[in-house]
Design an enzyme around this catalytic site. Structure first.
Site, mmCIF file in Angstrom:
data_model
loop_
_atom_site.group_PDB
_atom_site.id
_atom_site.type_symbol
_atom_site.label_atom_id
_atom_site.label_comp_id
_atom_site.label_asym_id
_atom_site.label_seq_id
_atom_site.Cartn_x
_atom_site.Cartn_y
_atom_site.Cartn_z
ATOM 1 N N GLU A 1 9.969 1.918 -10.717
ATOM 2 C CA GLU A 1 8.509 1.762 -10.809
ATOM 3 C C GLU A 1 8.185 0.576 -11.697
ATOM 4 O OE1 GLU A 1 6.479 3.212 -8.369
ATOM 5 O OE2 GLU A 1 7.379 5.080 -9.076
ATOM 6 N N GLY B 1 -5.372 6.936 1.051
ATOM 7 C CA GLY B 1 -5.794 6.562 -0.300
ATOM 8 C C GLY B 1 -5.214 7.435 -1.392
ATOM 9 N N GLY C 1 -1.874 7.182 -2.425
ATOM 10 C CA GLY C 1 -0.646 6.595 -2.958
ATOM 11 C C GLY C 1 0.575 6.831 -2.088
ATOM 12 N N SER D 1 0.798 5.374 0.819
ATOM 13 C CA SER D 1 0.815 4.165 1.640
ATOM 14 C C SER D 1 0.364 4.373 3.076
ATOM 15 C CB SER D 1 2.190 3.501 1.615
ATOM 16 O OG SER D 1 2.012 2.136 1.848
ATOM 17 N N SER D 2 -0.782 5.013 3.211
ATOM 18 C CA SER D 2 -1.389 5.084 4.540
ATOM 19 C C SER D 2 -1.704 3.682 5.046
ATOM 20 C CB SER D 2 -2.669 5.920 4.496
ATOM 21 O OG SER D 2 -3.681 5.267 3.758
ATOM 22 N N SER D 3 -1.935 2.745 4.131
ATOM 23 C CA SER D 3 -2.295 1.387 4.569
ATOM 24 C C SER D 3 -1.110 0.713 5.264
ATOM 25 C CB SER D 3 -2.783 0.544 3.392
ATOM 26 O OG SER D 3 -1.819 0.466 2.365
ATOM 27 N N GLU E 1 -2.203 -7.688 4.538
ATOM 28 C CA GLU E 1 -2.828 -6.919 3.451
ATOM 29 C C GLU E 1 -3.207 -7.853 2.298
ATOM 30 O OE1 GLU E 1 -1.163 -3.094 2.755
ATOM 31 O OE2 GLU E 1 -2.579 -2.630 1.150
ATOM 32 N N ASP F 1 6.142 -1.337 0.316
ATOM 33 C CA ASP F 1 5.584 -0.337 1.233
ATOM 34 C C ASP F 1 5.856 -0.705 2.685
ATOM 35 O OD1 ASP F 1 4.617 0.675 -1.089
ATOM 36 O OD2 ASP F 1 2.496 0.298 -0.655
ATOM 37 N N TYR G 1 -3.060 -2.474 -14.601
ATOM 38 C CA TYR G 1 -1.936 -2.996 -13.813
ATOM 39 C C TYR G 1 -1.779 -4.493 -14.084
ATOM 40 C CZ TYR G 1 0.664 -4.279 -9.553
ATOM 41 O OH TYR G 1 1.583 -4.779 -8.659
#
Ligand code: ADP
Ligand code: MG
Length: 366
Positions: free
Chosen positions: A31, A119, A121, A123-125, A157, A169, A218
């Site tokens: 991570e 949404g 986390g 990673s549906s995107s 993206e 991802d 972040y």
């Protein structure tokens, strides 16, 4: 077909000709190592995003998502993609980058249906983009391998959606099959697919906490890593080893601890790969706990709630390890459960957490 043909026909007045899908993912370990050009080890989850497609002879795309309420299909022309700051940007971004790369393809009717929590986390995107790219690849026989496909999804993206994400991802969604993990070197994109031993059972629980300033925090972490790398005279923290830690710990607070997280986390990824390969799940579990402690104490990206979830998991007999997964500041934990125990353990941890935290958590996996 997972997607209901009748719904496709009702919407587009024609039959779908193909259906493809792509999975969501969870990071097992590694991570905040990706932007330090180090190692990550994500795996796919059972939930998937499905896309049914019928090709068109014109240059129109019509896209519909069953996960978006009360909408008509969104319609646009290839080459005239325009960001709208909503879900359609993930589809438009994909056709825009395909166009930029001079692939030869035409329009399509697309029906999207997903079981990946959106949404959260997981990673549906990336699942959406990889599935849409697979649909176009198959319909128009595009000469695209899985790595090239992941790169295009990332570019869409970054450039079209405007999210400054790394490539982890898209790589795992594009490359890993069921029950596989992807050991990825974020610097070189060299990778190895690992088949998880059958005893590996995962649970993912979302804390119900989303930190308002997570994007800013972040960026702060990324900037701290860049400062530390510059001060230590290396291109990226990836270039340090545990032998450099005494030097790093002499940097002004909190840079030393940030470095220590990244350097030890890279080591833990390597150790986790070895543990999986020899089927040593007790060791994998220990690495999960150590990773969590490092994110909590050195990288400071955990919050009270995710710490509580990990401690509740640790108290369970059926658990071998648990850690915060994803960027942090809220979000989810991933649990390594003992065989046959993931469902039961997840339900018990959820119930105890909801009672003690006053929040509502969600079991996302299994
Ligand atoms: P995550 O990738 O962790 O789920 P993101 O914020 O990166 O979260 O991506 C979520 C966005 O992706 C949603 O807000 C939506 O725009 C888009 N999306 C993902 N899956 C779908 C879907 N099945 N239908 C429509 N939009 C989707
Ligand atoms: Mg995403």
């Amino acid at each position: 077909m997972t997607i209901d043909r009748d719904r496709f026909v009702a919407l587009f007045e024609r039959q779908p000709e193909l259906e493809v899908s792509a999975p969501g993912r969870v990071n097992l370990i590694g991570e905040h190592t990706d932007y330090n050009e180090g190692f990550v080890l994500p795996t796919v989850i059972p939930q998937r995003t499905h896309v049914a497609l019928a090709a068109r002879s014109d240059r129109v795309v019509r896209a519909f998502s069953a996960q978006v309420d009360g909408q008509a299909p969104f319609e646009y022309r290839l080459g005239a993609e325009q960001p709208r700051r909503d879900w359609t940007d993930y589809v438009q971004g994909v056709t825009q980058v395909l166009g930029e790369e001079r692939f030869i393809f035409g329009g399509a009717d697309l029906f999207i249906e997903s079981s990946v929590p959106v949404g959260s986390g997981l990673s549906s995107s990336a699942a959406l983009q990889v599935a849409v790219l697979r649909a176009f690849r198959q319909a128009y026989s595009l000469p695209l391998d899985d790595v090239a496909l992941a790169r295009l999804a990332k570019r869409a993206e970054n450039d079209f959606v405007g999210a400054p994400v790394g490539i982890m991802d898209q790589m795992v969604c594009s490359l890993a099959s069921d029950r596989q993990a992807l050991f990825l070197d974020a610097r070189t994109l060299e990778y190895r697919l690992l088949t998880l031993p059958p005893e590996v059972e995962l649970a993912v629980i979302n804390s119900g906490v989303a930190h308002q300033h997570s994007a800013g925090d972040y960026r702060t972490r990324r900037a701290e890593c860049e400062r530390a790398a510059a001060a230590l005279g290396v291109p990226a923290l990836r270039d340090l080893t545990p032998a450099d830690l005494p030097r790093a710990m002499a940097l002004p607070e909190p840079l030393g601890r940030r470095v220590r997280h990244v350097v030890t986390e890279d080591e833990r990824v390597l150790q986790a790969v070895a543990a999986i390969e020899r089927g040593d799940l007790a060791e994998l579990g220990r690495l999960f706990y150590a990773s969590h402690a490092s994110m909590r104490d050195d990288y400071e990206v955990s919050v009270r709630e995710t710490d509580l979830l990990v401690e509740l998991a640790r108290a369970e007999d059926g658990v071998q390890g648990a850690r915060l997964t994803g960027g942090g500041f809220g979000g989810s934990i991933v649990i390594l459960a003992k065989p046959g125990k993931s469902r039961e353990v997840a339900a018990r941890v959820k119930a105890a957490y909801d009672r003690q935290s006053g929040r509502v958590s969600t079991v996302l996996v299994p």
